[in-house]
Design a protein around this motif. Sequence first.
Motif, PDB file in Angstrom:
ATOM      1  N   TYR A 143       1.106  -1.216   0.174  1.00  0.00           N
ATOM      2  CA  TYR A 143      -0.196   0.032   0.008  1.00  0.00           C
ATOM      3  C   TYR A 143       1.166   1.184   0.209  1.00  0.00           C
ATOM      4  N   PHE A 144       1.778   1.201   0.239  1.00  0.00           N
ATOM      5  CA  PHE A 144       2.926   2.571   0.621  1.00  0.00           C
ATOM      6  C   PHE A 144       3.792   2.582   0.003  1.00  0.00           C
ATOM      7  N   SER A 145       4.439   1.090  -0.914  1.00  0.00           N
ATOM      8  CA  SER A 145       5.944   1.660  -1.152  1.00  0.00           C
ATOM      9  C   SER A 145       5.994   2.731  -2.558  1.00  0.00           C
ATOM     10  N   HIS A 146       5.313   3.490  -3.036  1.00  0.00           N
ATOM     11  CA  HIS A 146       4.630   4.255  -3.855  1.00  0.00           C
ATOM     12  C   HIS A 146       5.147   5.947  -3.853  1.00  0.00           C
ATOM     13  N   ASN A 147       5.245   5.822  -2.348  1.00  0.00           N
ATOM     14  CA  ASN A 147       5.221   6.752  -0.981  1.00  0.00           C
ATOM     15  C   ASN A 147       6.376   7.004  -1.093  1.00  0.00           C
ATOM     16  N   SER A 148       7.273   7.948  -1.900  1.00  0.00           N
ATOM     17  CA  SER A 148       8.953   7.922  -1.378  1.00  0.00           C
ATOM     18  C   SER A 148       9.277   8.348   0.356  1.00  0.00           C
ATOM     19  N   LYS A 149       8.313   9.131   1.334  1.00  0.00           N
ATOM     20  CA  LYS A 149       8.065   9.515   2.458  1.00  0.00           C
ATOM     21  C   LYS A 149       7.887   8.000   3.684  1.00  0.00           C
ATOM     22  N   VAL A 150       7.598   7.144   2.790  1.00  0.00           N
ATOM     23  CA  VAL A 150       7.522   5.922   3.715  1.00  0.00           C
ATOM     24  C   VAL A 150       8.530   5.030   3.538  1.00  0.00           C
ATOM     25  N   LYS A 151       9.185   4.803   4.520  1.00  0.00           N
ATOM     26  CA  LYS A 151      10.011   4.095   4.235  1.00  0.00           C
ATOM     27  C   LYS A 151      10.787   2.873   5.504  1.00  0.00           C
ATOM     28  N   LEU A 152      10.278   1.234   5.060  1.00  0.00           N
ATOM     29  CA  LEU A 152      10.410   0.504   5.656  1.00  0.00           C
ATOM     30  C   LEU A 152      11.502  -0.257   5.722  1.00  0.00           C
ATOM     31  N   GLN A 153      12.171  -0.385   6.874  1.00  0.00           N
ATOM     32  CA  GLN A 153      13.609  -0.639   7.459  1.00  0.00           C
ATOM     33  C   GLN A 153      13.344  -2.301   8.359  1.00  0.00           C
ATOM     34  N   GLN A 154      13.507  -3.219   7.151  1.00  0.00           N
ATOM     35  CA  GLN A 154      13.491  -4.448   8.446  1.00  0.00           C
ATOM     36  C   GLN A 154      14.818  -5.341   9.368  1.00  0.00           C
ATOM     37  N   LYS A 155      15.091  -6.381  10.255  1.00  0.00           N
ATOM     38  CA  LYS A 155      15.806  -5.933  11.500  1.00  0.00           C
ATOM     39  C   LYS A 155      15.567  -6.857  11.862  1.00  0.00           C
ATOM     40  N   GLU A 156      16.363  -8.065  12.689  1.00  0.00           N
ATOM     41  CA  GLU A 156      16.410  -9.244  13.238  1.00  0.00           C
ATOM     42  C   GLU A 156      16.319  -9.030  14.725  1.00  0.00           C
ATOM     43  N   ASN A 157      14.493  -9.748  14.894  1.00  0.00           N
ATOM     44  CA  ASN A 157      14.170  -9.348  16.400  1.00  0.00           C
ATOM     45  C   ASN A 157      14.992  -8.778  17.797  1.00  0.00           C
ATOM     46  N   GLY A 158      15.098  -7.568  18.085  1.00  0.00           N
ATOM     47  CA  GLY A 158      15.873  -6.948  19.588  1.00  0.00           C
ATOM     48  C   GLY A 158      15.493  -6.589  19.820  1.00  0.00           C
ATOM     49  N   GLY A 159      13.828  -6.088  20.191  1.00  0.00           N
ATOM     50  CA  GLY A 159      13.559  -5.576  21.229  1.00  0.00           C
ATOM     51  C   GLY A 159      13.254  -4.010  20.711  1.00  0.00           C
ATOM     52  N   LYS A 160      11.571  -3.778  21.428  1.00  0.00           N
ATOM     53  CA  LYS A 160      11.335  -2.624  20.543  1.00  0.00           C
ATOM     54  C   LYS A 160      12.393  -1.235  20.815  1.00  0.00           C
ATOM     55  N   ALA A 161      13.054  -0.956  22.376  1.00  0.00           N
ATOM     56  CA  ALA A 161      14.117  -0.271  22.280  1.00  0.00           C
ATOM     57  C   ALA A 161      16.078  -0.299  21.052  1.00  0.00           C
ATOM     58  N   SER A 162      15.740  -1.370  21.055  1.00  0.00           N
ATOM     59  CA  SER A 162      16.634  -1.799  19.677  1.00  0.00           C
ATOM     60  C   SER A 162      16.456  -1.302  18.667  1.00  0.00           C
ATOM     61  N   ALA A 163      15.087  -1.150  17.836  1.00  0.00           N
ATOM     62  CA  ALA A 163      14.679  -0.957  16.585  1.00  0.00           C
ATOM     63  C   ALA A 163      13.974   1.009  16.703  1.00  0.00           C
ATOM     64  N   LEU A 164      14.137   0.919  17.796  1.00  0.00           N
ATOM     65  CA  LEU A 164      14.169   2.583  18.186  1.00  0.00           C
ATOM     66  C   LEU A 164      15.344   3.268  17.900  1.00  0.00           C
ATOM     67  N   ASN A 165      16.357   3.059  18.517  1.00  0.00           N
ATOM     68  CA  ASN A 165      17.574   3.286  17.689  1.00  0.00           C
ATOM     69  C   ASN A 165      17.947   3.523  16.954  1.00  0.00           C
ATOM     70  N   LEU A 166      17.654   2.191  15.996  1.00  0.00           N
ATOM     71  CA  LEU A 166      17.932   2.112  14.118  1.00  0.00           C
ATOM     72  C   LEU A 166      17.638   2.675  13.870  1.00  0.00           C
ATOM     73  N   GLY A 167      15.771   3.421  14.474  1.00  0.00           N
ATOM     74  CA  GLY A 167      15.208   4.780  13.681  1.00  0.00           C
ATOM     75  C   GLY A 167      16.009   6.261  13.514  1.00  0.00           C
ATOM     76  N   PHE A 168      17.154   6.212  14.443  1.00  0.00           N
ATOM     77  CA  PHE A 168      17.128   7.034  15.920  1.00  0.00           C
ATOM     78  C   PHE A 168      18.201   7.297  14.515  1.00  0.00           C
ATOM     79  N   GLN A 169      18.967   6.689  14.437  1.00  0.00           N
ATOM     80  CA  GLN A 169      20.553   6.372  13.628  1.00  0.00           C
ATOM     81  C   GLN A 169      20.514   7.154  12.345  1.00  0.00           C
ATOM     82  N   ASN A 170      19.580   6.600  11.878  1.00  0.00           N
ATOM     83  CA  ASN A 170      19.052   6.809  10.673  1.00  0.00           C
ATOM     84  C   ASN A 170      18.105   8.049  10.071  1.00  0.00           C
TER      85      ASN A 170
END
Length: 446
Positions: A143-170
């Motif tokens: 539904y959102f691959s056509h929208n350049s603002k929506v960016k999906l980043q996938q990672k191995e399961n590591g918990g919410k804090a690790s997901a947030l940190n990856l987001g902040f870093q990028n």
Amino acid sequence: ILLATVLLTFLIALSLYGLNHYKIIHLPLFNVITTNFVTVMKKIFISYLLITIVLGFLRMLIVIFYCLRQQRRKKIIHEYISINKPYLKQYRPRVSVIVPVYNEEVIIRRTIKALLKSDYPLSEILIIDDGSTDQTASIINKYFSHNSKVKLQQKENGGKASALNLGFQNALGDIIITIDADTIFKSTTISDLVKNFSDSRVAAVTGNCKIGNIHNQLLMWQHIEYVTAQNLDKRAFEELGCITVVSGSNSAWRKSVVEELGFYHNDTLAEDTELTIRILNAGHKIVYDERAISYEESPETIKEFVKQRFRWSYGVLQTTWKHKKSIFSSSNKALKFFAAPSLLFSYLLFLTSPIIDFLFIVALLTGTTSIYLFALLFYLTDTLNSFLAFKIANEKMKPLLWIFFQRIGYRYLLGYVTWKALIAALRGNHVGWDKLKRTGNNIKLD
């Protein structure tokens, strides 16, 4: 072992009391001991009840005073901005939104759609998929691959804090909005959050979280709790400079400050509370914005509710223990002398509040006026607290018709959860995230 010993001792004492009372056995000394014990415990309970009421009433007065002061100050600021808007320089920093997700196929589409309707020009919406095993990623791509603002980043399961940190870093933004996957933002929410950062002292902003799926009694009870917490406690704590929780479901952060403090830590289940404490101890300012409204999907069953609140309670206990020394030595006096004691008082109240209900019943049955009046005063004080919160928020008063039953039932639920969390913490049990089941019943803004 200790609990079993105490229970066994109580049962033996109760059995002996019954046998002696009905003259099956004759234990005059035991009768004297039990009579004196009951008298002493009665005085202790009355004293505890009186102290609880006095402390609760004093806390309520302090909270209401600072809440009303914050409300007046914000009103003056809003009026000034409204009048001088044509002459004020517009504050428009780069803003990124981070949405950490794990198995959110039921709700993720609506959450992203609501974000895309924001009236603020977002740089990007980062969806950090923490190892989902369902169709979350597929739905986002469909539904959102056509929208350049929506960016999906996938990672191995590591918990919410690790997901947030990856987001902040990028993230590209100077201001970072974090939102839970079950939360719906109004179109103006991000603008309301971001404008607070025009004050360079502000490091974080917490918004006004509301429940969007009210359709049963448990959800109505949670609604009463949310309204009271948002419109009394957070307002007062902002005025005092000691907001202790910037809720991850509706929050904004100055990226440079989060980087400076080492991002989120993954050693507690309350990563947002833990980061908030570090921000306060570093001397930064935290703001509550009542206009930045969000709607979240809250637990609809007692089982899911207990699961969520156990995680919250355990996480707060972890955070408090981790920062006990820094809180005690903090230069933030409001944190040290009001916010932390308030948290301790709340926990003690949850742990022991069934005693108040027990004493109230005893008073009704025995006609003990002093206990009856103390308990009645406690209930009235608590009800007044909620009434004022609803008044300030301009919320409909109808839910307060259930306030008596909400306070009784809710106290037992929260008491159970708090005891469970405390015992788990004392035992050193490992507690995982234990994700809630989504229903998709959140409010529809479209």
